[in-house]
Design an enzyme around this catalytic site. Structure first.
Site, PDB file in Angstrom:
ATOM      1  CG  HIS A  95      -2.159  -0.854   0.750  1.00 39.52           C
ATOM      2  ND1 HIS A  95      -2.709  -1.591   1.469  1.00 39.52           N
ATOM      3  CD2 HIS A  95      -2.811  -0.668  -0.298  1.00 39.52           C
ATOM      4  CE1 HIS A  95      -4.278  -2.378   1.160  1.00 39.52           C
ATOM      5  NE2 HIS A  95      -3.821  -1.335  -0.486  1.00 39.52           N
TER       6      HIS A  95
ATOM      7  CB  CYS B 286      -9.613  -4.001 -21.440  1.00 36.07           C
ATOM      8  SG  CYS B 286      -9.910  -5.653 -22.036  1.00 36.07           S
TER       9      CYS B 286
END
Ligand code: PEP
Ligand code: MG
Length: 584
Positions: free
Chosen positions: A196, A511
């Site tokens: 994170h 994508c």
């Protein structure tokens, strides 16, 4: 003499600044016994430490949200959510009661249990979540020992504008504090792009290299460092040549960023007047927010595997809640929800991963739609959640890894059943919700005319399509040199796909990663692509290339290349297409 240290490239950017070594005094976690009459007091101590930790993180998340944006605040908020995880809390409290020991120790034992479980799963993403849980537990342990605890950055200067901070590791909260003080870049010994702190460094735009072994002992306080976040290198005491090279890169980057800002509000229209749709691949709130901020025309790929990473599969209600949150954040932009694509490169706790792994060729095995059609109860719960979400905003459903018409017919049959079940329960859904298919398997690419009868749109998953077309595993570095988007076989296959789709009037998107790689934008336009979906951080860069491309000229260059016999003398395709634009 110049010393070069390497680590993981985490957040792009160059920093030339002074080295500051962050001090961390690791808290010593010791075990001691408590009496039965002290249990209530110990539980109270534990709960107030959690409350204090939460208040600290919430306060910081609010500050970061206000000063930097929702995307960055959201990353810190993930630690607030982990603090609220009842499993960690309950098992710690049970340990205190059962073993009559102090809260820090009980928490430590639970942490080690969770980490042992995570270690058995060989996956970077899961490992990073282990680092997150460790950081959250450390924060609570520090709150339990406020007097002796490590006060982050107590000896750190308040202004860090010309400073590169070198730490053993950093929590997202600590990183946010460094950002507030204007840090020029960071180097850590632990962590990586999926931690994170790594994700936050990216959204805060702090150049970062992580996983640099022994950085704290090899680098010296006060010396000049050059950090290249894109390459994952740190130079200590750089010589003149390195220094002036990076100064030049810095000024080029500044110029490039200014040129992107200049087109932020302008449409993605090519020089010959073709409007191109630029959408984003996003799932977390942070990415959805970034997609909006960067002007995406919708979410072309919302992967749902993250919902299935822990324990029991998510039920219909919890998936709906997640989708509703995304719809809310998007404020009217279309959301393309992809059904579960688990297996091969995407492991998860929901299925017996070890069994999936045992398949001789997991990428050719039971994955994605194949797995979902095996467990139709699980699949239908997701289909019902997607249908219900379609009543809340513009939602499309996308099916991964289609190979045959039989599969898409099965999907429609299950969708019909899901609609009936919802109607019986009196629950709303959009009866006209669009259903698309991912073209990732060469056989599906060659069958668009057949599959097209059952599809409202297609989305080309080039990450997988290349791996299956070139027989080169997308995650195997040893064959990375074969994973070549410019292979004539790949180029021809893509041209065939877009031509078929156009003839059948089926909208087509790409994508895969290539959609967000500006080096390939002109080639994709030349192939006939009109809809791109990419990491939201790439939207402006790709828009810039679209606005600087004359598509008919790029198409002519592509045809010329396709008609030239391949060989060592053949001009490189991307170069030829770029050359075709000169004079514009
Ligand atoms: C792809 O394969 O190109 C794709 C977008 O799907 P994923 O990367 O999730 O497999
Ligand atoms: Mg794929």
């Amino acid at each position: 003499m110049t010393l070069a240290l390497t680590g993981q490239p985490v957040a792009r950017g160059i920093a030339i600044a002074r080295c500051h070594l962050a001090e961390h005094n690791e808290l010593d976690i010791v075990e001691y016994r408590i009496g039965p009459d002290e249990v209530d007091n110990e539980l109270r101590r534990f709960r107030s430490a959690i409350v204090a930790a939460r208040e600290q993180l919430e306060d910081l998340a609010a500050r970061v949200t206000e000063n930097v944006g929702a995307a960055a605040g959201e990353v810190i908020h993930t630690h607030v959510v982990m603090l609220g995880d009842s499993r960690l809390r309950d098992s710690t409290e049970n340990h205190i009661r059962g073993e009559l020991c102090n809260a820090e120790w009980a928490l430590q034992i639970q942490l080690e249990r969770v980490l042992a479980e995570f270690r058995s799963i060989d996956d970077d993403y899961i490992r990073s979540r282990g680092e997150d849980i460790t950081q959250v537990v450390r924060l609570v342990q520090n709150k339990l020992n406020e007097e002796v605890a490590d006060k982050p950055f107590e000896n750190m200067p308040d202004r860090l504008a010309e400073t590169l901070v070198i730490a053993a590791e950093l929590t997202p909260a600590e990183l946010a504090i460094l950002h507030e003080r204007g840090v020029a870049g960071i180097v850590t010994e632990h962590g990586g792009p999926t931690s994170h702190a790594g994700i936050l460094a990216n959204s805060l735009g702090i150049p970062a290299v992580m996983g640099v072994r022994r950085a704290q002992s090899l680098l010296q306080e006060g010396e000049t460092l050059v950090l290249d976040g894109g390459l994952g290198v740190v130079y200590a005491d750089p010589d003149e040549a390195i220094r002036s090279h990076y100064q030049q890169v810095q000024s080029d980057t500044r110029r490039f960023k200014n040129s992107l800002e200049a087109i932020r509000e302008l449409p993605a229209v090519s020089l010959d007047g073709q409007l191109v749709s630029l959408q984003a691949n996003a799932e977390r709130a942070a990415e959805l927010q970034l997609a909006r901020d960067e002007g995406a025309s919708g979410i072309g790929l919302y992967r749902t595997e993250f919902l299935y990473l822990q324990g029991a599969p998510p039920d219909e209600e919890s998936q709906l809640a997640e989708f509703a949150g995304a719809i809310d954040l998007l404020g009217g932009l279309p959301l393309t929800i992809r059904t579960l694509d688990m297996g091969a490169d995407k492991p998860g706790a929901t299925f017996d991963v070890t069994q999936l792994r045992r398949a001789a060729n997991p990428a050719l095995g039971l994955r994605a739609i194949r797995l979902c059609l095996r467990d139709t109860d699980l699949f239908k719960a997701q289909l019902r959640a997607i249908l219900r979400a379609s009543a809340l905003g513009p939602v499309r459903c996308l099916i991964p890894m289609l190979t045959s018409v039989h599969e898409i017919r099965m999907v429609h049959m299950l969708l019909d059943e899901a609609r009936e079940e919802l109607a019986d329960r009196g629950i709303d859904f959009d009866p006209a919700m669009q259903v698309g298919g991912m073209i990732e398997v060469p056989a599906a690419a060659m069958s668009i005319a057949d599959l097209g009868h059952y599809l409202d749109f297609i989305s080309v998953g080039t990450n997988d399509l290349l791996q299956y077309t070139l027989a080169a595993d997308r995650v195997d570095e040893q064959v990375a040199h074969l994973y070549d988007f410019q292979h004539p076989g790949v180029v021809r296959l893509l041209r065939f796909i877009f031509r078929e789709a156009e003839a059948l009037r089926i909208p087509a998107t790409v994508c895969g990663e290539v959609a967000g790689d500006r080096r390939y934008t002109r080639l994709l336009l030349a192939l006939g692509l009109k809809e791109f979906s990419m990491h939201p951080g790439r939207l402006l860069e790709v828009k810039q290339v679209v606005r600087e491309t004359d598509i008919p000229q790029a198409k002519a260059a592509l045809s010329h290349w396709l008609n030239t016999p391949a060989g060592p003398a053949a001009p490189p395709l991307l170069h030829l297409i770029d050359e075709s634009q000169h004079g514009n």
